[in-house]
Scaffold this motif. Structure first.
Motif, PDB file in Angstrom:
ATOM      1  N   PHE A  46       0.819  -1.213   0.000  1.00 11.19           N
ATOM      2  CA  PHE A  46       0.000   0.000   0.000  1.00 11.19           C
ATOM      3  C   PHE A  46       0.857   1.269   0.000  1.00 11.19           C
ATOM      4  O   PHE A  46       0.332   2.381  -0.084  1.00 11.19           O
ATOM      5  N   CYS A  47       2.160   1.134   0.133  1.00 10.23           N
ATOM      6  CA  CYS A  47       3.017   2.312   0.185  1.00 10.23           C
ATOM      7  C   CYS A  47       3.259   2.879  -1.218  1.00 10.23           C
ATOM      8  O   CYS A  47       3.255   2.148  -2.209  1.00 10.23           O
ATOM      9  N   SER A  48       3.482   4.171  -1.254  1.00 12.36           N
ATOM     10  CA  SER A  48       3.819   4.861  -2.484  1.00 12.36           C
ATOM     11  C   SER A  48       5.066   4.216  -3.095  1.00 12.36           C
ATOM     12  O   SER A  48       6.026   3.923  -2.390  1.00 12.36           O
ATOM     13  N   GLY A  49       5.017   3.968  -4.400  1.00 13.11           N
ATOM     14  CA  GLY A  49       6.140   3.321  -5.079  1.00 13.11           C
ATOM     15  C   GLY A  49       5.890   1.844  -5.340  1.00 13.11           C
ATOM     16  O   GLY A  49       6.498   1.255  -6.224  1.00 13.11           O
ATOM     17  N   ASN A  50       4.974   1.250  -4.572  1.00  9.39           N
ATOM     18  CA  ASN A  50       4.682  -0.182  -4.723  1.00  9.39           C
ATOM     19  C   ASN A  50       3.335  -0.422  -5.411  1.00  9.39           C
ATOM     20  O   ASN A  50       2.717  -1.471  -5.217  1.00  9.39           O
ATOM     21  N   GLU A  51       2.886   0.562  -6.193  1.00  9.41           N
ATOM     22  CA  GLU A  51       1.548   0.476  -6.790  1.00  9.41           C
ATOM     23  C   GLU A  51       1.369  -0.764  -7.662  1.00  9.41           C
ATOM     24  O   GLU A  51       0.246  -1.262  -7.804  1.00  9.41           O
ATOM     25  N   SER A  52       2.450  -1.258  -8.244  1.00  9.44           N
ATOM     26  CA  SER A  52       2.319  -2.419  -9.141  1.00  9.44           C
ATOM     27  C   SER A  52       2.013  -3.706  -8.375  1.00  9.44           C
ATOM     28  O   SER A  52       1.656  -4.712  -8.974  1.00  9.44           O
ATOM     29  N   LYS A  53       2.145  -3.671  -7.039  1.00  8.61           N
ATOM     30  CA  LYS A  53       1.905  -4.885  -6.250  1.00  8.61           C
ATOM     31  C   LYS A  53       0.435  -5.065  -5.849  1.00  8.61           C
ATOM     32  O   LYS A  53       0.075  -6.050  -5.210  1.00  8.61           O
ATOM     33  N   THR A  54      -0.416  -4.075  -6.179  1.00  6.29           N
ATOM     34  CA  THR A  54      -1.861  -4.244  -5.955  1.00  6.29           C
ATOM     35  C   THR A  54      -2.507  -4.442  -7.322  1.00  6.29           C
ATOM     36  O   THR A  54      -1.898  -4.132  -8.341  1.00  6.29           O
ATOM     37  N   PRO A  55      -3.753  -4.951  -7.364  1.00  7.36           N
ATOM     38  CA  PRO A  55      -4.472  -4.939  -8.640  1.00  7.36           C
ATOM     39  C   PRO A  55      -4.600  -3.484  -9.119  1.00  7.36           C
ATOM     40  O   PRO A  55      -4.504  -2.563  -8.316  1.00  7.36           O
ATOM     41  N   PRO A  56      -4.768  -3.251 -10.444  1.00 10.69           N
ATOM     42  CA  PRO A  56      -4.853  -1.876 -10.971  1.00 10.69           C
ATOM     43  C   PRO A  56      -5.904  -1.045 -10.244  1.00 10.69           C
ATOM     44  O   PRO A  56      -6.965  -1.559  -9.887  1.00 10.69           O
ATOM     45  N   GLU A  57      -5.615   0.242 -10.023  1.00  9.72           N
ATOM     46  CA  GLU A  57      -6.501   1.080  -9.215  1.00  9.72           C
ATOM     47  C   GLU A  57      -7.837   1.331  -9.879  1.00  9.72           C
ATOM     48  O   GLU A  57      -7.952   1.419 -11.102  1.00  9.72           O
ATOM     49  N   ILE A  58      -8.875   1.457  -9.028  1.00 11.59           N
ATOM     50  CA  ILE A  58     -10.224   1.772  -9.489  1.00 11.59           C
ATOM     51  C   ILE A  58     -10.399   3.284  -9.488  1.00 11.59           C
ATOM     52  O   ILE A  58     -11.069   3.866 -10.332  1.00 11.59           O
ATOM     53  N   LEU A  59      -9.759   3.920  -8.516  1.00 14.54           N
ATOM     54  CA  LEU A  59      -9.909   5.368  -8.321  1.00 14.54           C
ATOM     55  C   LEU A  59      -8.678   5.837  -7.568  1.00 14.54           C
ATOM     56  O   LEU A  59      -8.167   5.122  -6.698  1.00 14.54           O
ATOM     57  N   ALA A  60      -8.201   7.037  -7.902  1.00 15.57           N
ATOM     58  CA  ALA A  60      -7.142   7.643  -7.088  1.00 15.57           C
ATOM     59  C   ALA A  60      -7.256   9.145  -7.191  1.00 15.57           C
ATOM     60  O   ALA A  60      -7.646   9.675  -8.238  1.00 15.57           O
ATOM     61  N   TYR A  61      -7.006   9.826  -6.080  1.00 15.09           N
ATOM     62  CA  TYR A  61      -6.904  11.278  -6.118  1.00 15.09           C
ATOM     63  C   TYR A  61      -5.417  11.579  -6.154  1.00 15.09           C
ATOM     64  O   TYR A  61      -4.670  11.160  -5.262  1.00 15.09           O
ATOM     65  N   ARG A  62      -4.963  12.288  -7.202  1.00 15.71           N
ATOM     66  CA  ARG A  62      -3.536  12.595  -7.284  1.00 15.71           C
ATOM     67  C   ARG A  62      -3.340  13.986  -7.856  1.00 15.71           C
ATOM     68  O   ARG A  62      -4.091  14.431  -8.723  1.00 15.71           O
ATOM     69  N   SER A  63      -2.319  14.676  -7.363  1.00 18.39           N
ATOM     70  CA  SER A  63      -1.998  15.994  -7.898  1.00 18.39           C
ATOM     71  C   SER A  63      -0.958  15.866  -9.005  1.00 18.39           C
ATOM     72  O   SER A  63      -0.821  16.733  -9.842  1.00 18.39           O
ATOM     73  N   ASN A  64      -0.213  14.772  -8.983  1.00 19.30           N
ATOM     74  CA  ASN A  64       0.767  14.567 -10.045  1.00 19.30           C
ATOM     75  C   ASN A  64       0.985  13.064 -10.230  1.00 19.30           C
ATOM     76  O   ASN A  64       0.451  12.260  -9.482  1.00 19.30           O
ATOM     77  N   GLY A  65       1.760  12.705 -11.215  1.00 16.53           N
ATOM     78  CA  GLY A  65       2.074  11.292 -11.448  1.00 16.53           C
ATOM     79  C   GLY A  65       1.036  10.621 -12.325  1.00 16.53           C
ATOM     80  O   GLY A  65      -0.016  11.187 -12.639  1.00 16.53           O
ATOM     81  N   ASP A  66       1.345   9.369 -12.699  1.00 19.42           N
ATOM     82  CA  ASP A  66       0.488   8.625 -13.615  1.00 19.42           C
ATOM     83  C   ASP A  66      -0.327   7.576 -12.872  1.00 19.42           C
ATOM     84  O   ASP A  66       0.015   7.163 -11.779  1.00 19.42           O
ATOM     85  N   ARG A  67      -1.376   7.149 -13.547  1.00 23.59           N
ATOM     86  CA  ARG A  67      -2.209   6.058 -13.078  1.00 23.59           C
ATOM     87  C   ARG A  67      -1.339   4.866 -12.657  1.00 23.59           C
ATOM     88  O   ARG A  67      -0.388   4.503 -13.337  1.00 23.59           O
ATOM     89  N   ASN A  68      -1.659   4.304 -11.467  1.00 19.69           N
ATOM     90  CA  ASN A  68      -0.904   3.176 -10.912  1.00 19.69           C
ATOM     91  C   ASN A  68       0.575   3.483 -10.665  1.00 19.69           C
ATOM     92  O   ASN A  68       1.415   2.583 -10.665  1.00 19.69           O
ATOM     93  N   GLY A  69       0.863   4.763 -10.460  1.00 21.83           N
ATOM     94  CA  GLY A  69       2.207   5.169 -10.038  1.00 21.83           C
ATOM     95  C   GLY A  69       2.082   6.072  -8.824  1.00 21.83           C
ATOM     96  O   GLY A  69       0.964   6.345  -8.360  1.00 21.83           O
TER      97      GLY A  69
END
Lengths: 339, 339
Positions: free
Chosen positions: B42-65
């Motif tokens: 669940f930590c930032s940087g390990n997004e590839s270890k979860t199933p692809p995201e359904i929703l995310a609030y982000r100010s920068n960066g790419d989907r699943n990053g």
């Protein structure tokens, strides 16, 4: 894909995980071990350390002294008080009453190191007679609407003393879960004119996939929609609404099958902590055609049960067909016999 | 003498021990401590270890990053499967259906060391928006009858990962406990033409003995008939049947009071494990006059809860008036404010 199943009596839905079913060895937990160190108020010779006995079966010795085989005493720290009249009152929109009730402890053996699984069948039978005698006596008190007899085995299941014992609580109200069950059974009866538990037993004995063991008078099942892994129901085969109305030979059969199933649990789950609860009819209508008394046994295997309390929604990682298979195949000498 | 109290909504009776009431320090338990050692999906940087995201609030960066503040992903080990049609079927007298549903995880912060109590109010508010957005989306799926959002905080409460997160389960049936509450509220409404929760709030705010904290839009109470010590209800003051229909400024107020009460619990009970559950209206009639959404918070303080599961009968060693007093007097900077 997991399966949603509905408990036919209460209407409660549960999720049964069928894909990655948990086996007995997958549950991490502490084995119940009797250490026998330290002072124990339930041991023979320490009778003066409990409140004076209400009932004891003894072949020799004096009241509140050694020589007993089963002993019933008031709980030293009762959840309810026996003295006084029931006073129901309001507090704005709320309802309350004073905490009238009985809270007793049934000590099933003077021997600290025994459990219900290791006690001889005839000694378990004596404990059942003590349950019955206490119910018959407390029923005369019209303040009480329900008598709950249960056992917490092992610290993880809430036992505060390791010397084996059961508890009896007589209540001026019928607990919610009991009411749900009784209401569900009554609705089914009104519709079908048959007892739902009798129908369940008939169907289970035919399909046999969830039957674990049986003798002449009783059967043990893994219920169709269990909340917990290895949850079990022990039921009289014939219709009977109240525990205390069983025949003498039935208590003998019950003692035998109870020892049998607890021995199987000890084998397969390596001496698990468990709770067992006698579900019997509420007192005003204890004899009826729609309710069927039984014992529920719930090994304490999972702690992932927090939100379940709040939502009433259960996810069970072990299908009952699997748990029944494990327990059926557990080698037990003298299965369910009364010898 | 102890007191029997009836929950006005569900009708469930509980025993409240008034004699030897347990204080916060009487409960022996493990403090929830975040260790932060080991790999965390669940930590930032390990997004590839979860199933692809359904929703995310982000100010920068790419989907699943990295770059998100709140992230919603499917549960890697779902209790229910999202694909397929609902098939209800019988099995003799039993009813079952395939396990259709959604099981999602809401990761409230990329920071492993934070909890809902330590997160800034505006970040909790973002998590509430994520809850709402997911409910609004899943409501469109007509297979679902109830959406349950809950949090297990700490291993003792059933959390399998220590990085703070909530879970969402969308169900094709309404859970039993929810149905009980909704039915109880509906009956009261049919009789009084008033919402029972609105009446409870009115009475509690007048007597004030069980009120812990409040702000403009919300109030936190120790309920009259709690099952567990330090059980809490967080309710909107105005009538509102569904969580997802709150106004924007209400989520801000809710975030503030939620942080406030969790901070108080951490102070008084020394960082307890807890379960919190959002109770909201079932989907087909989410907007109605009789039900009132709220959050129930249950600190995990006792393990003497084994037979309660089976009987639905609870013995609570701490009167709510006492727990409310302790929590009211907990010094919290900026109580329930939205600053």
């Amino acid at each position: 894909m997991p399966e949603l199943r509905k408990d036919p009596v209460t209407g409660r839905w549960v999720i049964i995980a069928t894909d990655r079913a948990k086996r007995p060895t997958d549950f991490v937990r502490d084995k119940v071990q009797i250490r026998g160190s330290g002072f124990c108020p339930f041991c023979s010779g320490n009778e003066s350390k409990t409140p004076p006995e209400i009932l004891a079966y003894r072949s020799n010795g004096d009241r509140n002294g050694p020589g007993w085989t089963v002993r019933v005493v008031p709980n030293k720290f009762p959840a309810l008080g026996i003295e006084g009249n029931l006073n129901r009152e309001g507090e704005g929109l709320y309802d309350k009453m004073n905490g009238i009730g009985a809270h007793e402890v049934i000590i099933e053996t003077p021997d600290h190191m025994m459990t219900l699984a290791t006690l001889p069948v005839e000694r378990i039978e004596q404990a059942l007679w003590a349950f019955r005698d206490r119910i018959v006596d407390l029923k005369k008190d019209r303040r009480f609407k329900y008598i709950l007899i249960f056992k917490n085995h092992g610290e993880a299941a809430g036992a505060s003393l390791e010397h084996t014992h059961s508890q009896l609580i007589a209540l001026p109200v019928v607990p919610k879960r009991v009411l749900e069950e009784v209401d569900g059974a009554r609705e089914y009866y009104n519709f079908k004119e048959r007892c739902i538990f009798c129908d369940i037993i008939r169907q289970e004995m035919e399909s046999a996939t969830r039957v674990i063991t049986e003798n002449e008078a009783f059967v043990v099942l893994a219920p169709f929609a269990p909340r917990f892994p290895f949850e079990l129901w022990l039921l009289p085969k014939g219709h009977q609404s109240a525990f205390e109305e069983s025949q003498k030979h039935e208590y003998q059969q019950l003692a035998a099958i109870w020892k049998d199933i607890l021995t199987r649990l000890d084998r397969i789950l390596d001496h698990p902590a468990y709770n067992s609860i006698i579900h019997s009819s509420p007192l005003p209508e204890a004899s009826n055609d729609y309710y069927h008394w039984h014992i529920e046994i719930i090994p304490k295997l999972t702690k992932v049960a927090g939100f379940e309390w709040g939502s009433g929604f259960y996810i069970n990682p072990t299908p009952p067909e699997e748990s029944a298979k494990f327990l059926r195949e557990a080698a037990v000498a003298d299965p369910a016999s009364t010898r």
